[in-house]
Scaffold this active site. Structure first.
Site, short mmCIF file in Angstrom:
data_model
loop_
_atom_site.label_atom_id
_atom_site.label_comp_id
_atom_site.label_asym_id
_atom_site.label_seq_id
_atom_site.Cartn_x
_atom_site.Cartn_y
_atom_site.Cartn_z
N ASP A 1 45.09 39.88 21.45
CA ASP A 1 46.00 39.07 22.27
C ASP A 1 46.44 37.78 21.57
O ASP A 1 47.21 37.00 22.14
CB ASP A 1 45.33 38.74 23.62
CG ASP A 1 45.15 39.99 24.47
OD1 ASP A 1 45.82 41.00 24.21
OD2 ASP A 1 44.30 39.97 25.39
N LYS B 1 43.27 34.81 32.91
CA LYS B 1 43.96 35.93 33.57
C LYS B 1 43.07 37.18 33.59
O LYS B 1 42.87 37.80 34.64
CB LYS B 1 45.27 36.23 32.82
CG LYS B 1 45.90 37.56 33.22
CD LYS B 1 47.20 37.82 32.48
CE LYS B 1 47.08 38.43 31.12
NZ LYS B 1 46.86 39.88 31.06
N ASN B 2 42.58 37.56 32.42
CA ASN B 2 41.88 38.85 32.35
C ASN B 2 40.51 38.83 33.01
O ASN B 2 39.94 39.89 33.29
CB ASN B 2 41.79 39.33 30.89
CG ASN B 2 43.17 39.74 30.39
OD1 ASN B 2 44.09 39.93 31.19
ND2 ASN B 2 43.32 39.85 29.08
N ARG C 1 53.71 36.05 33.73
CA ARG C 1 52.62 36.97 34.11
C ARG C 1 51.26 36.40 33.68
O ARG C 1 50.26 36.63 34.36
CB ARG C 1 52.80 38.33 33.43
CG ARG C 1 53.95 39.13 33.94
CD ARG C 1 53.95 40.49 33.32
NE ARG C 1 52.67 41.18 33.57
CZ ARG C 1 52.42 42.42 33.25
NH1 ARG C 1 53.34 43.15 32.66
NH2 ARG C 1 51.25 42.98 33.51
N LEU D 1 38.96 56.97 29.23
CA LEU D 1 37.55 56.55 29.23
C LEU D 1 37.12 56.13 30.64
O LEU D 1 35.98 56.38 31.03
CB LEU D 1 37.34 55.39 28.26
CG LEU D 1 37.65 55.70 26.78
CD1 LEU D 1 37.55 54.44 25.94
CD2 LEU D 1 36.70 56.76 26.24
N ARG E 1 48.75 53.41 26.34
CA ARG E 1 47.46 52.77 26.64
C ARG E 1 46.73 53.68 27.61
O ARG E 1 46.80 53.51 28.83
CB ARG E 1 47.67 51.36 27.23
CG ARG E 1 48.10 50.35 26.19
CD ARG E 1 48.42 49.02 26.79
NE ARG E 1 47.25 48.30 27.28
CZ ARG E 1 47.32 47.15 27.95
NH1 ARG E 1 48.49 46.61 28.21
NH2 ARG E 1 46.24 46.55 28.36
N PRO E 2 45.98 54.63 27.08
CA PRO E 2 45.35 55.63 27.94
C PRO E 2 44.23 55.06 28.80
O PRO E 2 43.72 53.97 28.52
CB PRO E 2 44.76 56.63 26.92
CG PRO E 2 44.63 55.88 25.65
CD PRO E 2 45.68 54.82 25.65
N CYS F 1 52.71 51.17 27.93
CA CYS F 1 53.18 49.81 28.19
C CYS F 1 54.27 49.48 27.18
O CYS F 1 54.67 50.33 26.40
CB CYS F 1 52.02 48.82 28.19
SG CYS F 1 51.58 48.22 26.61
N ARG G 1 49.25 47.11 34.77
CA ARG G 1 48.28 48.17 34.49
C ARG G 1 46.90 47.86 35.05
O ARG G 1 46.15 48.75 35.42
CB ARG G 1 48.16 48.39 32.99
CG ARG G 1 49.44 48.74 32.30
CD ARG G 1 49.21 48.79 30.82
NE ARG G 1 48.04 49.63 30.54
CZ ARG G 1 48.07 50.94 30.50
NH1 ARG G 1 49.20 51.58 30.67
NH2 ARG G 1 46.98 51.63 30.28
N1 EPU Z 1 41.48 52.95 25.16
C1 EPU Z 1 41.44 54.32 25.19
N2 EPU Z 1 41.12 54.93 26.37
C2 EPU Z 1 40.84 54.23 27.49
C3 EPU Z 1 40.88 52.82 27.46
C4 EPU Z 1 41.21 52.20 26.27
O1 EPU Z 1 41.69 54.98 24.18
O2 EPU Z 1 40.53 54.85 28.52
C5 EPU Z 1 41.82 52.25 23.89
C6 EPU Z 1 43.11 51.46 23.98
O3 EPU Z 1 44.24 52.26 23.73
C7 EPU Z 1 42.89 50.39 22.94
C8 EPU Z 1 41.39 50.12 23.02
O4 EPU Z 1 40.83 51.26 23.66
O5 EPU Z 1 43.19 50.88 21.67
C9 EPU Z 1 40.99 48.88 23.79
O6 EPU Z 1 41.67 48.84 25.05
P1 EPU Z 1 41.00 48.18 26.34
O7 EPU Z 1 40.67 49.25 27.29
O8 EPU Z 1 39.91 47.27 25.89
O9 EPU Z 1 42.21 47.35 26.91
P2 EPU Z 1 42.53 47.05 28.43
O10 EPU Z 1 41.29 46.94 29.20
O11 EPU Z 1 43.59 47.97 28.89
C10 EPU Z 1 42.35 44.46 28.16
C11 EPU Z 1 43.24 43.29 28.42
C12 EPU Z 1 44.37 43.27 27.39
C13 EPU Z 1 43.74 43.20 25.99
C14 EPU Z 1 42.76 44.35 25.78
C15 EPU Z 1 42.01 44.28 24.47
C16 EPU Z 1 43.02 43.02 30.79
C17 EPU Z 1 43.67 43.08 32.13
N3 EPU Z 1 43.79 43.38 29.76
O12 EPU Z 1 43.18 45.61 28.30
O13 EPU Z 1 45.10 42.09 27.62
O14 EPU Z 1 44.74 43.27 25.02
O15 EPU Z 1 41.80 44.36 26.85
O16 EPU Z 1 41.29 43.12 24.37
O17 EPU Z 1 41.89 42.63 30.68
C18 EPU Z 1 46.97 40.68 27.52
O18 EPU Z 1 46.32 39.84 28.18
O19 EPU Z 1 48.07 40.40 26.98
C19 EPU Z 1 46.44 42.02 27.37
C20 EPU Z 1 47.19 43.05 26.99
#
Ligand code: EPU
Length: 420
Positions: free
Chosen positions: A304, A22-23, A396, A125, A121-122, A116, A92
């Site tokens: 995850d 998925k991701n 999903r 970055l 989940r900001p 979420c 998201r």
């Molecule tokens: N974070 C920030 N600022 C940002 C982005 C992230 O503070 O601008 C923080 C987040 O709050 C978190 C950490 O950085 O504490 C890591 O978040 P990341 O950005 O890596 O997460 P994501 O890209 O939003 C993806 C996966 C998630 C998975 C996370 C961590 C996708 C579509 N989603 O989310 O998948 O949990 O990486 O590995 O790739 C799931 O599949 O159930 C799922 C939630």
């Protein structure tokens, strides 16, 4: 809303193929916006999140065709640069269109994703990196309005390793002018899948799979084919399914390199694991040993898989601590697991799981994707009948999980349009 009815106690056995990740798909699909023409994404999983991204790309003007895991995306006629609230609120990962739209078309309007199900989940970055590359970004009425003539390469130092921010920056930098260096880049395999797709398109990227990515921007990228990597979280979830039921299963079309941390924790808990080139087999006959886990970025134990691990540890012969360092408040599954008889206490970002002799079937509520997976796993091992409500969360991110589990001998059925 559908529900699952599970009669627990059946040991899983047999073999099953793992679907595409998925991701990875959710990053590969928007990357097609960087090109002009038809890209082909093989091994795309049939998931609601994939359908949501297809709808968003179609809204932007792409022509999308999906048949039997082959997804063709034609970007010849992109006419909109806006990801509306209706799409982003569903998923998201819609924010992934921001980088490609901005770098290819110089403009993007993307609804701000809110929090979420389990907390904030900001995306600061993502925005900071694009601003550093010269984008003009404003927030207006719940939308990110981004503009840029042509993005310029920049040195991006992420304070936190972020999958999404790395993906967005990587896509944007591929068409930017000059060199971008991403320090503390995410090393998750889904990001490497994306980077390799971009390289095939003609992007110049060094350091794939490491925490430093160097991108020399090019002026044009061409549409190509890519094979989506297997879903390591689907595989990890099914491995725990084999373990929690004391069964013996083989997963095909998955390589152990994606799951080293999960595999070694499963071994510590008393499972026997055999890995081959394209398969992983697991069996467990003795007691489940308590094993502590702390989530971290790849190659560490994935957040995850945290919920599924808590479900598993609920039946261990002792006390274990499961800590989430990525999402500090991702514990919505705990009260539901307690309804099944688990003994779990959450203290800040850790769950203290005291193994119980047995779980008992009950009605439980899905709250998010991985939380729901943990409830299904607990239901497979529980005595009696478990009803998991609101399984749209599972749809999903798991391709027809009940069919895969049924093929492995589970007693699970989907009841359509049930109560919520
Ligand atoms: N974070 C920030 N600022 C940002 C982005 C992230 O503070 O601008 C923080 C987040 O709050 C978190 C950490 O950085 O504490 C890591 O978040 P990341 O950005 O890596 O997460 P994501 O890209 O939003 C993806 C996966 C998630 C998975 C996370 C961590 C996708 C579509 N989603 O989310 O998948 O949990 O990486 O590995 O790739 C799931 O599949 O159930 C799922 C939630």
């Amino acid at each position: 809303m559908d529900k699952f009815v599970i009669t627990g106690g059946k040991k899983l056995s047999g073999s099953i193929e793992i679907s595409g990740a998925k991701n990875a798909s959710l990053a590969l699909m928007p990357a097609c916006l960087l090109t002009n023409g038809v890209s082909t994404l093989q091994n795309t999983p049939e998931l609601n999140d994939v359908y949501t991204m297809m709808k968003l790309l179609a809204f932007l003007g792409a022509d999308v065709d999906f048949q039997q895991s082959i997804l063709n995306i034609n970007t010849l006629d992109i006419t909109s640069f806006e990801a509306p609230y209706e799409h982003v609120k569903k998923m998201r990962a819609s924010v992934y269109v921001l980088g490609p739209l901005l770098s290819r078309y110089g403009k993007a309007k993307v609804s701000l994703p809110g929090g979420c199900a389990w907390g904030p989940r900001p995306i600061n970055l993502h925005l900071e990196a694009l601003e550093k590359m010269g984008a003009d970004i404003e927030l207006e009425s719940g939308y990110i309005i981004a503009k840029a003539k042509r993005l310029s390469g920049a040195k991006i130092n992420f304070d936190i390793s972020s999958v999404g921010a790395t993906g967005n920056t990587l896509m944007a930098a591929s068409l930017a002018k000059g060199e971008t260096i991403i320090n503390n880049a995410a090393m998750e395999p889904e990001i490497s899948n994306l980077a390799e797709f971009l390289v095939k398109m003609g992007a110049k990227i060094e350091g794939i799979g490491t925490s430093t990515l160097e991108i020399e921007g090019v002026s044009e990228l061409k549409p190509v084919e890519v094979v989506t990597i297997p879903d390591r979280i689907e595989a990890g979830t099914l491995l725990v399914g084999g373990a929690i039921t004391g069964g013996s299963i083989t997963l095909k079309k998955i390589q152990s390199k994606y799951l080293q941390a999960v595999i070694s924790k499963l071994e510590d808990s008393g499972c026997k694991i055999k890995t081959d080139k394209d398969s992983i087999s697991i069996s467990r006959s003795g007691e489940i040993k308590p094993v502590d886990v702390s989530t971290s970025i790849f190659p560490g134990f994935p957040t995850d898989m945290q919920a599924q691990w808590i479900a598993y540890m609920s039946l261990s012969g002792g006390v274990s601590t499961v800590t989430d360092t990525i999402y500090l408040d991702r514990f919505k599954h705990v009260p539901e697991l307690i309804r099944l008889g688990a003994d779990i206490k959450v203290n800040e970002n850790s769950a203290i799981v005291k193994g119980v002799e047995r779980l008992e079937g009950a009605k439980v509520m899905s709250t998010d994707l991985r939380a729901s997976a943990s409830l299904v796993l607990a239901g497979l091992a529980a005595k009696g009948t478990t009803e998991v409500l609101r399984v749209y969360h599972l749809d999903r991110g798991y391709q027809r999980i009940e069919e895969k589990l049924k093929a492995l001998g589970a007693d699970i059925k989907r009841v359509p349009g049930a109560e919520f």
